[in-house]
Motif scaffolding. Structure first.
Motif, PDB file in Angstrom:
ATOM      1  N   LEU A 105      56.090  47.415  47.193  1.00 48.38           N
ATOM      2  CA  LEU A 105      54.807  47.349  47.899  1.00 48.38           C
ATOM      3  C   LEU A 105      53.730  48.138  47.158  1.00 48.38           C
ATOM      4  N   THR A 106      54.127  49.220  46.517  1.00 51.93           N
ATOM      5  CA  THR A 106      53.170  50.029  45.758  1.00 51.93           C
ATOM      6  C   THR A 106      52.559  49.223  44.623  1.00 51.93           C
ATOM      7  N   LEU A 107      53.388  48.475  43.898  1.00 51.99           N
ATOM      8  CA  LEU A 107      52.888  47.657  42.799  1.00 51.99           C
ATOM      9  C   LEU A 107      51.949  46.563  43.307  1.00 51.99           C
ATOM     10  N   VAL A 108      52.294  45.932  44.429  1.00 52.13           N
ATOM     11  CA  VAL A 108      51.442  44.887  45.002  1.00 52.13           C
ATOM     12  C   VAL A 108      50.090  45.465  45.395  1.00 52.13           C
ATOM     13  N   PHE A 109      50.103  46.609  46.050  1.00 55.79           N
ATOM     14  CA  PHE A 109      48.862  47.248  46.491  1.00 55.79           C
ATOM     15  C   PHE A 109      47.995  47.637  45.298  1.00 55.79           C
ATOM     16  N   VAL A 110      48.610  48.244  44.273  1.00 52.05           N
ATOM     17  CA  VAL A 110      47.860  48.648  43.082  1.00 52.05           C
ATOM     18  C   VAL A 110      47.227  47.439  42.401  1.00 52.05           C
ATOM     19  N   ALA A 111      47.988  46.342  42.302  1.00 51.96           N
ATOM     20  CA  ALA A 111      47.477  45.141  41.638  1.00 51.96           C
ATOM     21  C   ALA A 111      46.297  44.550  42.397  1.00 51.96           C
ATOM     22  N   LEU A 112      46.431  44.390  43.707  1.00 50.59           N
ATOM     23  CA  LEU A 112      45.347  43.812  44.500  1.00 50.59           C
ATOM     24  C   LEU A 112      44.087  44.676  44.431  1.00 50.59           C
ATOM     25  N   LEU A 113      44.260  45.981  44.521  1.00 52.17           N
ATOM     26  CA  LEU A 113      43.122  46.897  44.460  1.00 52.17           C
ATOM     27  C   LEU A 113      42.451  46.852  43.097  1.00 52.17           C
ATOM     28  N   LEU A 114      43.251  46.903  42.030  1.00 49.45           N
ATOM     29  CA  LEU A 114      42.697  46.898  40.677  1.00 49.45           C
ATOM     30  C   LEU A 114      41.986  45.590  40.369  1.00 49.45           C
ATOM     31  N   PHE A 115      42.581  44.466  40.744  1.00 46.87           N
ATOM     32  CA  PHE A 115      41.978  43.169  40.449  1.00 46.87           C
ATOM     33  C   PHE A 115      40.691  42.964  41.242  1.00 46.87           C
ATOM     34  N   ALA A 116      40.658  43.441  42.489  1.00 49.29           N
ATOM     35  CA  ALA A 116      39.439  43.319  43.294  1.00 49.29           C
ATOM     36  C   ALA A 116      38.299  44.134  42.684  1.00 49.29           C
ATOM     37  N   ILE A 117      38.606  45.361  42.269  1.00 48.63           N
ATOM     38  CA  ILE A 117      37.597  46.218  41.642  1.00 48.63           C
ATOM     39  C   ILE A 117      37.137  45.610  40.321  1.00 48.63           C
ATOM     40  N   ALA A 118      38.090  45.088  39.548  1.00 48.66           N
ATOM     41  CA  ALA A 118      37.758  44.504  38.247  1.00 48.66           C
ATOM     42  C   ALA A 118      36.812  43.318  38.405  1.00 48.66           C
ATOM     43  N   TYR A 119      37.086  42.452  39.377  1.00 49.61           N
ATOM     44  CA  TYR A 119      36.230  41.285  39.587  1.00 49.61           C
ATOM     45  C   TYR A 119      34.834  41.715  40.021  1.00 49.61           C
ATOM     46  N   ARG A 120      34.804  42.678  40.938  1.00 50.76           N
ATOM     47  CA  ARG A 120      33.518  43.110  41.503  1.00 50.76           C
ATOM     48  C   ARG A 120      32.641  43.815  40.476  1.00 50.76           C
ATOM     49  N   PHE A 121      33.247  44.586  39.575  1.00 51.55           N
ATOM     50  CA  PHE A 121      32.441  45.383  38.643  1.00 51.55           C
ATOM     51  C   PHE A 121      32.507  44.852  37.204  1.00 51.55           C
ATOM     52  N   TYR A 122      33.690  44.782  36.620  1.00 49.85           N
ATOM     53  CA  TYR A 122      33.755  44.370  35.220  1.00 49.85           C
ATOM     54  C   TYR A 122      33.434  42.883  35.054  1.00 49.85           C
ATOM     55  N   GLY A 123      33.894  42.064  35.996  1.00 49.52           N
ATOM     56  CA  GLY A 123      33.574  40.642  35.941  1.00 49.52           C
ATOM     57  C   GLY A 123      32.076  40.402  36.013  1.00 49.52           C
ATOM     58  N   LEU A 124      31.402  41.089  36.947  1.00 49.37           N
ATOM     59  CA  LEU A 124      29.946  40.953  37.067  1.00 49.37           C
ATOM     60  C   LEU A 124      29.230  41.518  35.844  1.00 49.37           C
TER      61      LEU A 124
END
Length: 613
Positions: free
Chosen positions: A10-29
């Motif tokens: 569950l820790t890996l799933v949570f880290v992945a979802l959080l990191l990918f959401a932040i990446a899309y919102r900031f680095y993607g933009l």
């Protein structure tokens, strides 16, 4: 290290979802606004050259489905499963970091470059941005790698579907369902939602009903195709997907398949959230320095080669300069389709890694070690004996040991995750067959899009000799190019010769990814992006160095000592072709950086040099 060895999935799933959401919102933009400067006021090729066949402005959600389905073949399933040999940590780190800083950037930049160049191929972009000789070399390199990829993927699909009637039936029914969806979306306004619901319902009926229908002996025999039959059927499907209008079969089928792909991964993620399984595989295993039964080399550099799709993949170049740029309705959709789809694929790869690593290490190695090598492996590592696998084999009715690849590990891993649910044993056979079908659908969506793009490449190359082939609406040219390209990989599939060349795919694929980044960095430098061009230059150079390193190790420590001279020659050829492209690009960078006087291009932007669109 002890705490890392006891981490919860569950820790890996949570880290992945959080990191990918932040990446899309900031680095993607950041990539969209600062690096690429996407502008919806610019007319895209889908609108400018609309022809109702290849250039078709497509709903962004449907296009996302097509793009994701096309780029996410067996790679995000198989690669992470094989990389689990090194432990869960190297694979998890490369997926998370590589996807955000390399893979997502690669897909966005390449897609942007193709949209600005009339939806044309990487070879055409290289020809215009660097030079005609470089473009020609790039064309041959891409075709070489694409033929290997499609043949290898087809063999993986054949191994998954032959004599598996339920899996084959489910895959086959996606085709008429896709045609129905395509006709509805084409001829009925605002019908995407209706077509999506109808397609999803029909697919669900097909999956559940197919399992029951295959209990009939006649139907079971009817859909239990031999290897030879499927070896012919898959190239025929690739040919049809290549010549038919893109809206009729290819796009709606890829969109439909996305339901199954993403739905299965979400289901697996929910299972992880509910069950909280422990990662049984250590963070680092004793095989990080090499000598493992699955990947013979050390974790460095081979972790970057084994995990291709899911972190960064050159095959994405084929799609991002093939079908997708011809269907982008607005430039800013490049963020959603390019970066977004790559992040989803990264999550798929991580879930496959989790499924493999929640297995007891002994069971994992028993599944993924070739049968002939297993006895010697156990003799050397008696602590890695099977634990639960004999029970699973008995319940499913199939000997699961020695079934290398991602599908079986994923199936058993899913069952292992859900094993705390009452009566799960009764569903083990269902999950196994479902996972086989799941992988086959993943693969076929890459085969159809890859074949169509291969036809585009071949038409461009033939057009330099016979100009009529440049006309994308010339029916004889479409049929001839499709037939020649399909036969080239279909012959390898039917004869099985690709099985000896498949190890080259990992190196060739990552060299192509480096090529995509480096060629498109040339375009960014020309467009006066300054330091922002480093966003693609750094991962491009990194992938070039790491892949040449892996190629050198592969040739000198595996191919030559084992007297596999053909493989060595092919590997060296791939590296030489890419080296020519890289050197030409670096020279062009040097020329462009010296230019101080700016010009205004077709899109009213200040650039260092004007090139043909």
């Amino acid at each position: 290290m002890e705490s890392l060895n006891q981490i919860n999935a569950l820790t890996l799933v949570f880290v992945a979802l959080l990191l990918f959401a932040i990446a899309y919102r900031f680095y993607g933009l950041f990539m969209a606004n600062k690096v690429l400067r996407l502008n919806n006021k610019n007319t895209t090729p889908a609108v400018e050259f609309a022809d109702g066949k290849d250039y078709v402005a497509t709903n962004k959600n449907v296009l996302f489905g097509h793009h994701f389905a096309a780029i996410a073949a067996a790679g995000p399933l198989v690669g992470p499963v094989l990389a689990a040999q090194f432990g869960y940590l190297p694979g998890a780190l490369w997926i998370l970091i590589g996807c955000v800083l390399a893979g997502g950037v690669h897909d966005m930049v390449v897609l942007f470059a193709s949209v600005r160049h009339k939806g044309e191929s990487l070879a055409s972009i290289a020809s215009k941005e660097i030079g005609k000789t470089t473009g020609t070399v790039a064309g041959f390199a891409v075709l070489f790698i694409l033929i290997l990829t499609l043949a290898g993927l087809s063999l993986a699909c054949i191994n998954a579907m032959h004599e598996a009637s339920w899996s084959l039936f489910t895959v086959l029914i996606t085709m008429p369902i896709a045609v129905i969806m395509g006709l509805i979306m084409r001829y009925r306004r605002n019908s995407v939602t209706f077509a999506s619901i109808l397609g999803g319902v029909l697919l669900l009926i097909g999956i559940i009903g197919g399992h029951s229908l295959m209990q009939n002996e006649f139907l079971n025999n009817l859909f239990s195709w031999k290897i030879e039959t499927i070896s012919i059927a898959i190239p025929i499907y690739g040919f049809l997907a290549s010549v038919l209008p893109v809206w009729l079969l290819l796009v709606p089928r890829d969109y439909l398949s996305t339901y199954l792909k993403i739905g299965t991964i979400i289901m697996l993620a929910v299972g992880v959230i509910i069950i909280h399984p422990t990662i049984e595989m250590p963070a680092i295993t004793q095989f990080v320095n090499g000598g493992g039964p699955i990947v013979g080399g050390p974790v460095l550099p081979f972790i970057f080669i084994v995990i291709a799709c899911g972190a960064i993949s050159g095959f994405h170049v084929v799609i991002a300069t093939g079908t997708t740029p011809k269907m982008i309705a607005q430039e800013r959709q490049i963020l959603f389709v390019g970066y977004g789809a790559m992040l989803v694929e990264g999550f798929v790869a991580l879930m496959a890694l989790i499924a493999a690593c929640t297995l007891v290490p002994g069971d994992y190695f028993a599944i993924n070690t070739p049968t002939g090598a297993y006895d010697a492996f156990i003799a050397a590592h008696p602590e890695l004996q099977m634990v639960d696998l004999p029970h699973y084999s008995e319940v499913i009715g199939i000997d699961l040991a020695g079934r290398t690849g991602g599908a079986v590990s994923l199936a058993v891993g899913m069952a292992h995750i859900f094993n705390k649910i009452p009566f799960m044993d009764e569903l083990l056979a269902y999950w196994y067959n479902f996972a086989i079908m799941f992988e086959a659908v993943f693969i076929l969506t890459a085969i159809d899009a890859g074949t169509r793009v291969g036809r585009f490449f071949l038409q461009e190359m033939l057009g330099s000799v016979v100009p009529r082939f440049q006309d994308k609406n010339w029916i004889p040219g479409i049929i001839i190019a499709s037939a020649v390209f399909t036969f080239s990989w279909g012959y390898l599939v039917f004869t099985g010769n690709i099985s000896s060349i498949w190890p080259l795919f990992g190196i060739s694929n990552q060299l192509l990814a480096a090529c995509g980044l480096i060629v498109c960095t040339t375009m960014l430098i020309r467009m006066n992006r300054g330091k922002y061009a480093l966003c693609s230059a750094i991962p491009g150079i990194f992938m070039a160095i790491i892949t040449f390193w892996a190629g050198y190790v592969q040739v000198t420590t595996i191919y030559l000592p084992q007297e596999q001279y053909l493989l060595a020659i092919l590997a060296i050829t791939a590296m030489v072709l890419m080296a020519i492209i890289f050197v030409s690009a670096f020279r062009k960078w040097n020329e462009l950086l010296k230019i101080k006087t700016l010009k205004v291009d077709y899109y009213q932007e200040e650039v260092k040099e004007l090139v043909e669109r």
